[in-house]
Motif scaffolding. Sequence first.
Motif, short mmCIF file in Angstrom:
data_model
loop_
_atom_site.label_atom_id
_atom_site.label_comp_id
_atom_site.label_asym_id
_atom_site.label_seq_id
_atom_site.Cartn_x
_atom_site.Cartn_y
_atom_site.Cartn_z
N ALA A 96 16.40 21.78 -5.82
CA ALA A 96 16.47 20.77 -6.87
C ALA A 96 16.69 19.38 -6.29
O ALA A 96 16.22 18.38 -6.84
N PHE A 97 17.40 19.29 -5.16
CA PHE A 97 17.66 17.99 -4.54
C PHE A 97 16.39 17.40 -3.94
O PHE A 97 16.10 16.22 -4.10
N ILE A 98 15.63 18.22 -3.24
CA ILE A 98 14.50 17.68 -2.47
C ILE A 98 13.22 17.56 -3.29
O ILE A 98 12.37 16.73 -3.02
N ILE A 243 9.33 29.19 -11.76
CA ILE A 243 9.01 28.69 -13.10
C ILE A 243 10.21 27.99 -13.71
O ILE A 243 10.09 26.93 -14.33
N ALA A 244 11.40 28.56 -13.52
CA ALA A 244 12.62 27.94 -14.05
C ALA A 244 12.87 26.58 -13.41
O ALA A 244 13.27 25.62 -14.09
N ALA A 249 12.63 20.57 -14.08
CA ALA A 249 12.09 19.27 -13.69
C ALA A 249 11.34 18.61 -14.86
O ALA A 249 11.48 17.41 -15.11
N LEU A 250 10.57 19.40 -15.58
CA LEU A 250 9.81 18.86 -16.71
C LEU A 250 10.74 18.43 -17.84
O LEU A 250 10.51 17.39 -18.49
N LEU A 251 11.80 19.18 -18.06
CA LEU A 251 12.76 18.84 -19.12
C LEU A 251 13.55 17.58 -18.79
O LEU A 251 13.84 16.75 -19.66
N LEU A 252 13.90 17.43 -17.52
CA LEU A 252 14.77 16.33 -17.11
C LEU A 252 14.02 15.04 -16.78
O LEU A 252 14.56 13.95 -16.97
N TYR A 253 12.78 15.16 -16.29
CA TYR A 253 12.11 13.99 -15.74
C TYR A 253 10.82 13.61 -16.44
O TYR A 253 10.10 12.72 -15.96
N THR A 254 10.48 14.27 -17.55
CA THR A 254 9.29 13.88 -18.31
C THR A 254 9.67 13.75 -19.78
O THR A 254 10.74 14.17 -20.21
N ASP A 255 8.75 13.16 -20.54
CA ASP A 255 8.95 13.05 -21.99
C ASP A 255 8.12 14.09 -22.73
O ASP A 255 7.91 13.98 -23.94
N PHE A 277 13.74 30.95 -20.75
CA PHE A 277 14.57 29.95 -20.06
C PHE A 277 16.05 30.25 -20.25
O PHE A 277 16.83 30.16 -19.29
N LYS A 278 16.45 30.61 -21.44
CA LYS A 278 17.87 30.90 -21.69
C LYS A 278 18.31 32.14 -20.92
O LYS A 278 19.44 32.20 -20.40
N ARG A 279 17.44 33.13 -20.82
CA ARG A 279 17.79 34.35 -20.08
C ARG A 279 18.01 34.02 -18.60
O ARG A 279 18.90 34.60 -17.96
N LEU A 280 17.22 33.11 -18.05
CA LEU A 280 17.34 32.79 -16.62
C LEU A 280 18.47 31.81 -16.32
O LEU A 280 19.10 31.89 -15.27
N THR A 281 18.71 30.85 -17.23
CA THR A 281 19.65 29.77 -16.94
C THR A 281 20.94 29.83 -17.74
O THR A 281 21.92 29.17 -17.38
#
Length: 293
Positions: A96-98, A243-244, A249-255, A277-281
């Motif tokens: 996630a950092f890189i 995929i997660a 990335a799409l949720l945090l950095y796109t509209d 997504f909820k099952r994984l995170t």
Amino acid sequence: MATYSASGVPGSITRDLKLKGFKVHELSETVNDSVAHGRRDFYKIGLVTGNMTVYYGDKIFEINDTVLFFVNPNIPHSVVSHAKRRNGYACLFTEAFITSRERTELLKNSPLFNMDASPVMPLNKEQAVFITGIFQKMLSVHKGDYDYKNELIKNCIELIIHEALSIQPVQNTLQYKSGASRITNLFIDLLERQFPIESAAEPLKLRTAHDFAGKLAVHANYLNRAVKEVTGKPTSVHIADRIATEAKALLLYTDWSVAEIAYGLGFEYPTYFNNYFKRLTGITPRSLRKSKV
């Protein structure tokens, strides 16, 4: 006395990784323990001078000089030291950092992501001095309070990768010791090259072990066995984790709307994506997006 995590990395370093996604440190001159074989949850770049044996997947590297080495968390590795002293630096960071929406072919072709490339690179004196300077810069920036230090550190990492690729071009690849290693590399490379997702109109096409097996012209059972043997994780876990990561990335950095993200990642209905997504995170896509506000 320093405490160590299960990965053989000091507890203070793993705590920093969990909180900030990055850690850089100077290696202790005194070697107390070897690093146990196994996978980690972080990438690593090291600059080391010493006498040691590195086991990386099914490959073995004998080191008795100054080297630059790269560790991918999907490949089990261990280090056996043959001397009482060593010196150098190491930086560790999460995916996630890189990674970001601006990720380039540089990272995909680097030893961090391209598992066909050698993870160990001998350095001459001039190269070692240059890389040492970059690590020292990362140390000083990491300890400081510069507002954009994460971006500067990422630039330092990219500079190291550029230097590595100039020392050992991506075409200079390894010979595999087994068919499992070869097919695992092809699978992970094929998985990674699907990202980043640029448009919901061009959704993710390969989402299951059967999808990848068909593309690689092997049976799904063989692919699953090979990937599990080499990385310690089933094919399905690699796919789900990637995929997660892209979804975050799409949720945090796109509209993009949640529905657009769902379609872009190959889900037929947004509800399926929400549940996945909820099952994984452990949280919903909307909850993650609200957390950045």
